[in-house]
Design a protein around this motif. Structure first.
Motif, short mmCIF file in Angstrom:
data_model
loop_
_atom_site.label_atom_id
_atom_site.label_comp_id
_atom_site.label_asym_id
_atom_site.label_seq_id
_atom_site.Cartn_x
_atom_site.Cartn_y
_atom_site.Cartn_z
N GLY A 26 0.82 -1.20 0.00
CA GLY A 26 0.00 0.00 0.00
C GLY A 26 0.85 1.25 0.00
O GLY A 26 2.08 1.20 0.13
N ARG A 88 -0.49 4.88 10.74
CA ARG A 88 -0.08 4.68 9.35
C ARG A 88 0.69 5.89 8.83
O ARG A 88 1.68 5.75 8.13
CB ARG A 88 -1.31 4.42 8.47
CG ARG A 88 -2.08 3.15 8.83
CD ARG A 88 -3.38 3.10 8.05
NE ARG A 88 -4.19 4.30 8.28
CZ ARG A 88 -5.27 4.63 7.58
NH1 ARG A 88 -5.67 3.85 6.58
NH2 ARG A 88 -5.95 5.74 7.86
N ARG A 523 0.27 5.35 -6.61
CA ARG A 523 -0.54 4.24 -6.11
C ARG A 523 -0.72 3.18 -7.20
O ARG A 523 -0.69 1.97 -6.92
CB ARG A 523 -1.89 4.76 -5.65
CG ARG A 523 -2.74 3.72 -4.92
CD ARG A 523 -4.00 4.34 -4.37
NE ARG A 523 -4.92 4.73 -5.44
CZ ARG A 523 -6.08 5.37 -5.22
NH1 ARG A 523 -6.40 5.72 -3.99
NH2 ARG A 523 -6.86 5.68 -6.23
N GLY A 527 0.61 -0.76 -7.21
CA GLY A 527 -0.24 -1.89 -7.54
C GLY A 527 0.34 -2.78 -8.63
O GLY A 527 0.02 -3.97 -8.71
#
Length: 544
Positions: A26, A88, A523, A527
């Motif tokens: 992530g 986080r 992002r 992925g």
């Protein structure tokens, strides 16, 4: 002075103590490991030319925070709270567990420093370098363009509210403005906010108020005509110009008046490029269709449709020909061509086509002759749905039923008549339509059919002909063009909620858009298995 991240970890380092709680693969986990690789401190040194003073938050940390802020659509206060309380965020930014965070104004400070620098969009540039080095676009020659409307950060104001607000601004900003308002303005007490107290249900009361407010505005502009010209610049000039604009854009002479008697009413039409708020003078009315009317700005994007990687973006006013979909797509095309000419493009030959050839995908909003010609001139291919043709008669003859001979300078109609093309590119059939057996299928005009030819009529005709005759072209469009809609949805939505811009003006909101597209691209790369090996970015073989 610029702060630098420490090489050694602190006793309560969040990543060391609770990093295992952050899911791998992530954005948070990636930034924890690679924020300094993506956002090198050296790339931000010019923001802090002095070596004196208290060290700033390290650039790699603040760049990561700005990206996370736009991805999660948080306010400055919410962002500061997340950095202080969310494990986080502490892991992603390298903060110790007991770190108290920072004041929300720190984010404003950094955005201002970036905006005033020679490279205001360097966060986006840093991610683009990662995209290029990863090779995810290598061999991919398709680009799809689309746009969406983003709501502005202020409330749309009606004519009366704008007039009062503009007069009040003159009183605050212009030297002697407050005194001039007291001397010449009588329709309202402009020293207090809000609308006048009138009977809004009484017929004619609104027009009477509008007349009085417009007359006050004109009287105030006349009274301030002698303001020292050396001071009429910047905010002063802007305040006076805005007052003149709002006093004229929404009003017209009242019925039976030519305006010289001071009687006005709200115009029964919308002024082109209308200012809709005195708070954000660059927000505009627009619409995607007659039913879907919106206020705000237009976000444009170019993306590689198979991977969803965003290759360019722009945020513009929502109205104006220079801000249209096709006009901005032309800018994307020019930037892409310049980049390729500079040796920064690594597009390989695909399906036997020449290296560097692009296929540009877009819906009918991009089907202008100018954009098609620009794509052709650049040596690329336009896979763009043609704009639908209308007819003066339902189901009747369209312009494609008329033959055009550019060399002879004539237009022929379905009945066999021919007329010359004028210097303004108009062919008027006039009296030839009288008694024509095809008239009912051609025109309802008493003066006969008139054909107005576009400057790029030849290109547009060819595009419509190719689209109708080539099923492979239509199949390509249906396969690849819709993919860009997902990219647009990611830009405009967060957690199923439509985003609302947080800033005023195109400059600040464009900067926001570049940070958001940077975050979405990063992002996306994560992925696809983005890794860093021997100082180089690459994708894992299974996802490359």
């Amino acid at each position: 002075m610029q702060g630098i991240e420490r090489a050694d970890r602190e006793l309560l380092d969040a990543q060391a103590l609770v990093g295992h709680l952050v899911p791998e693969g992530g954005m948070f986990a990636f930034l924890a490991d690679h924020r300094q690789d993506v956002f090198d401190d050296e790339e931000f040194e010019d923001l802090f030319p002095s070596g004196k003073g208290r060290p700033s938050i390290p650039a790699s940390v603040m760049a990561s925070i700005l990206v996370l802020q736009t991805l999660h659509d948080l306010s400055d206060r919410e962002t500061a709270e997340a950095a202080r309380c969310d494990l986080r965020w502490k892991v992603a930014t390298g903060m110790p567990l007991d770190h108290k965070g920072f004041d929300p104004s720190t984010l404003v400070y950094w955005r201002r420093r970036l905006a005033k620098s020679k490279r205001p969009h360097r966060i986006n540039e840093a991610v683009r370098q990662v995209v290029e080095q990863s090779g995810i676009l290598r061999g991919r020659r398709r680009r799809a363009v689309d746009s969406t409307i983003l709501a502005d950060a202020v409330a749309t104001q009606d004519t009366i509210t704008q007039l009062i607000a503009a007069i009040r601004r003159v009183g605050r900003v212009v030297p002697g403005g407050s005194e001039a308002i007291t001397a010449v303005c009588t329709a309202h007490d402009y020293h207090r906010p809000g609308k006048p107290l009138i009977d809004w249900d009484e017929p004619g009361a609104k027009d009477t108020l509008v007349s009085a407010l417009v007359n006050d505005a004109n009287a105030l502009l006349e009274a301030l005509a002698e303001v020292d010209q050396d001071e009429v610049e910047g905010p002063v000039a802007a305040a006076l110009a805005l007052l003149a604009l709002v006093a004229g854009q929404d009003v017209e002479p009242a019925e039976g008046s030519d305006g010289t008697d001071g009687r006005w009413r709200i115009a029964r039409k919308v002024a082109p490029d209308r200012v809709i708020s005195t708070v954000d003078t660059q927000a505009r009315h627009t619409r995607k269709s007659p039913e879907a009317r919106r206020d705000g700005y237009r976000a444009h994007v170019a993306a590689e449709p198979e991977t969803g990687i965003i290759t360019d973006e722009a945020l513009t006013k929502a109205a104006g020909t220079e801000n249209s979909d096709a006009a901005v797509a032309g800018q994307f095309l020019a930037a892409d061509t310049a980049q390729a000419a500079g040796g920064q493009d690594t597009v390989d030959s695909v399906d036997g086509d020449a290296a560097g050839t692009r296929e540009w995908y877009g819906d009918s909003a991009y089907g202008t002759g100018d954009l098609r010609a620009a794509i052709d001139d650049a040596g690329h291919v336009a896979v763009i749905k043609p704009k639908p043709l209308g007819s003066p008669v339902e189901g009747g003859f369209t312009i494609d039923d008329f033959t055009v001979d550019e060399d002879a300078g004539t237009v022929g109609c379905p009945a066999g008549h021919t007329r010359p093309i004028s210097r303004t590119r108009v062919a008027n059939f006039g009296a030839l339509c009288n008694g024509c057996p095809l008239r009912e299928q051609c025109t309802k005009s008493k003066s006969g059919r008139k054909i107005v030819l576009h400057e790029r009529d030849r290109e547009l005709r060819k595009a419509r002909s190719d689209w109708a005759a080539d099923p492979e072209l239509r199949d390509k469009y249906r396969k690849h063009r819709p993919n860009v809609e997902r990219v647009v949805s990611q830009i405009a939505n967060r957690g199923g909620r439509r985003l609302k811009l947080r800033y005023r003006g195109t400059t600040k909101n464009h900067a926001w858009l570049t940070r958001r597209t940077a975050g979405l691209n990063l992002r996306n790369l994560i992925g696809h298995g983005l890794t860093r090996t021997a100082g180089l970015w690459a994708l894992t073989p299974a996802t490359a």
